[in-house]
Design an enzyme around this catalytic site. Structure first.
Site, mmCIF file in Angstrom:
data_model
loop_
_atom_site.group_PDB
_atom_site.id
_atom_site.type_symbol
_atom_site.label_atom_id
_atom_site.label_comp_id
_atom_site.label_asym_id
_atom_site.label_seq_id
_atom_site.Cartn_x
_atom_site.Cartn_y
_atom_site.Cartn_z
ATOM 1 N N SER A 35 6.938 5.502 27.980
ATOM 2 C CA SER A 35 7.531 4.173 27.824
ATOM 3 C C SER A 35 8.315 4.067 26.518
ATOM 4 C CB SER A 35 6.440 3.101 27.829
ATOM 5 O OG SER A 35 5.809 3.019 29.075
ATOM 6 N N HIS A 71 11.183 3.195 32.084
ATOM 7 C CA HIS A 71 11.069 4.464 32.807
ATOM 8 C C HIS A 71 12.245 4.555 33.764
ATOM 9 C CE1 HIS A 71 6.876 5.645 31.666
ATOM 10 N NE2 HIS A 71 6.837 4.366 31.365
ATOM 11 N N HIS A 95 3.035 5.809 37.908
ATOM 12 C CA HIS A 95 1.725 5.429 37.386
ATOM 13 C C HIS A 95 0.776 5.063 38.536
ATOM 14 C CE1 HIS A 95 4.615 4.558 34.149
ATOM 15 N NE2 HIS A 95 3.639 4.839 33.317
ATOM 16 N N TYR A 97 -1.302 2.638 38.481
ATOM 17 C CA TYR A 97 -1.362 1.180 38.657
ATOM 18 C C TYR A 97 -0.215 0.630 39.490
ATOM 19 C CZ TYR A 97 1.971 0.960 34.714
ATOM 20 O OH TYR A 97 3.056 1.130 33.889
ATOM 21 N N GLU A 98 0.828 1.432 39.715
ATOM 22 C CA GLU A 98 1.926 0.986 40.568
ATOM 23 C C GLU A 98 1.549 1.051 42.042
ATOM 24 O OE1 GLU A 98 6.057 2.265 39.165
ATOM 25 O OE2 GLU A 98 4.756 3.710 38.146
ATOM 26 N N ALA A 125 3.307 5.779 25.291
ATOM 27 C CA ALA A 125 3.059 4.668 24.381
ATOM 28 C C ALA A 125 1.603 4.255 24.567
ATOM 29 C CB ALA A 125 3.988 3.503 24.716
ATOM 30 N N MET A 232 -2.343 4.147 29.907
ATOM 31 C CA MET A 232 -2.448 4.099 31.362
ATOM 32 C C MET A 232 -1.748 5.273 32.046
ATOM 33 S SD MET A 232 -1.428 0.064 31.660
ATOM 34 C CE MET A 232 -2.049 -1.122 30.450
ATOM 35 N N SER A 233 -1.636 6.409 31.361
ATOM 36 C CA SER A 233 -0.912 7.538 31.954
ATOM 37 C C SER A 233 -1.391 8.846 31.338
ATOM 38 C CB SER A 233 0.600 7.372 31.703
ATOM 39 O OG SER A 233 0.893 7.511 30.318
ATOM 40 N N ASN A 256 1.010 -0.714 19.453
ATOM 41 C CA ASN A 256 0.305 -1.935 19.052
ATOM 42 C C ASN A 256 -1.093 -1.536 18.593
ATOM 43 O OD1 ASN A 256 -0.173 -1.630 22.162
ATOM 44 N ND2 ASN A 256 -1.864 -2.903 21.421
ATOM 45 N N HIS A 290 4.679 -5.640 26.739
ATOM 46 C CA HIS A 290 5.473 -4.453 27.050
ATOM 47 C C HIS A 290 6.775 -4.412 26.256
ATOM 48 C CE1 HIS A 290 6.246 -0.908 29.386
ATOM 49 N NE2 HIS A 290 7.395 -1.372 29.837
#
Length: 315
Positions: A35, A71, A95, A97-98, A125, A232-233, A256, A290
């Site tokens: 990301s 992406h 991902h 989650y997609e 990220a 998440m990846s 963050n 994001h």
């Protein structure tokens, strides 16, 4: 008999090699751009005589298409550095989650193996759980917590892909030590050349399914488990890369700092007389979004590009 996943990857590789010039048809290194880190594609040689071949994922047979901002979904073949190291860059990833199956999330990794890639460099990220980290710091990963995998969402679940690797691959050596040494050496050279406040650490990445950012309690739990960053990846790709025998180097960009403080109680005197707007401001401190992730990636782009270029040039 070859598995269906193997057949699909073979089909994709045959499509690509029919269109690629010979010197790009067997990239030595694959680089996954996370990301906000699509700028890594700018490290590909684009001078006179250099060839760069680019496809959108949607135009490549069997390739999953990412739906996430930051992406782009492009496959880029070229060379890097004065040594003209042949590389393939994956500008964006699919991902879990997609809604993709783990087999789909890791399909590009299987394709890289069949393209004869020897080393995968993965970037992402991530939220900083280690409170010594700062936004914009880089973390060279040396281990991971596969939270999704521990509860059954594992990329190697199901019949083993014998064409790629063994049924029970070890992961105690997943993060190549010699590559991490090279990363530290390259980072020192980069900092000596262009000093700034950005730091590189080594740490543990916690993989969670997403797409929500973690609660305060979840962040404290992950930190107590030993995680330094959370995202998440990446981990499914790393597992499949190691299953396939490729060397792995991975970096997280801290975009963050996760909030580890417990949620304030509603009967706390500190908040009793706050207005609705004041309460919103109070609770929003440290909240991840994001857009900030993409901005942090943009600001770190030059350093990340310099780091990856130095590493690839020595492989």
């Amino acid at each position: 008999m070859a598995t269906s996943a193997f057949n699909r990857a073979i089909e994709t590789v045959e499509f690509l090699r029919l269109k690629l010039p010979l010197h790009l048809s067997k990239p030595r290194v694959a680089i996954v751009c996370g990301s906000g880190l699509g700028g890594l594609a700018d490290t590909v040689n684009r001078g006179e005589g250099d060839v760069v071949e680019t496809w959108e994922y949607k135009d490549v047979p069997n390739f999953p298409v990412s739906t996430v901002a930051g992406h782009e979904g492009k496959l880029i073949f070229g060379t890097m550095g004065a040594e003209r190291v042949p590389v393939v860059l994956l500008k964006g990833r699919a991902h879990f989650y997609e809604g993709h199956a783990m087999e789909t999330v890791t399909f590009a990794t299987r394709v890289c193996k069949l393209l004869d890639v020897q080393t995968m460099i993965l970037t992402n990220a991530a939220g900083g759980l280690n409170q010594e980290y700062s936004v914009g710091d880089v973390v060279c990963l040396n281990d991971h917590l596969n939270l999704a995998g521990l509860v059954g969402f594992h990329p190697l679940r199901g019949p083993n892909e014998e064409d790629f690797g063994v049924r029970f691959p070890p992961l105690s050596d997943a993060y190549d030590l010699s590559l991490r040494k090279l990363a530290h050496k390259s980072w020192k050279e980069l900092r000596d050349q262009t000093p700034n406040q950005r730091r590189m650490h080594e740490g543990v990445y916690a993989f969670v399914a997403g797409p929500t950012y973690e609660t305060r309690a979840e962040c404290r739990m992950l930190r107590n488990l030993g995680a330094d960053v959370v995202g998440m990846s990446t981990v499914p790709e790393i597992i499949v890369a190691r299953h396939s025998g490729m060397r792995v180097l991975a970096f997280s960009l801290v975009t963050n700092i996760s909030v580890l403080d417990p949620t304030v109680r509603a009967d706390n005197p500190e908040v009793l007389n706050m207005t609705g707007e004041e309460l919103e401001q109070y609770m929003s401190r440290g909240r991840a979004n994001h857009e900030e992730v993409l901005e942090a990636g943009r600001l770190a782009a030059v350093d990340m590009q310099g780091l990856v270029l130095r590493i690839v040039s020595q492989l």
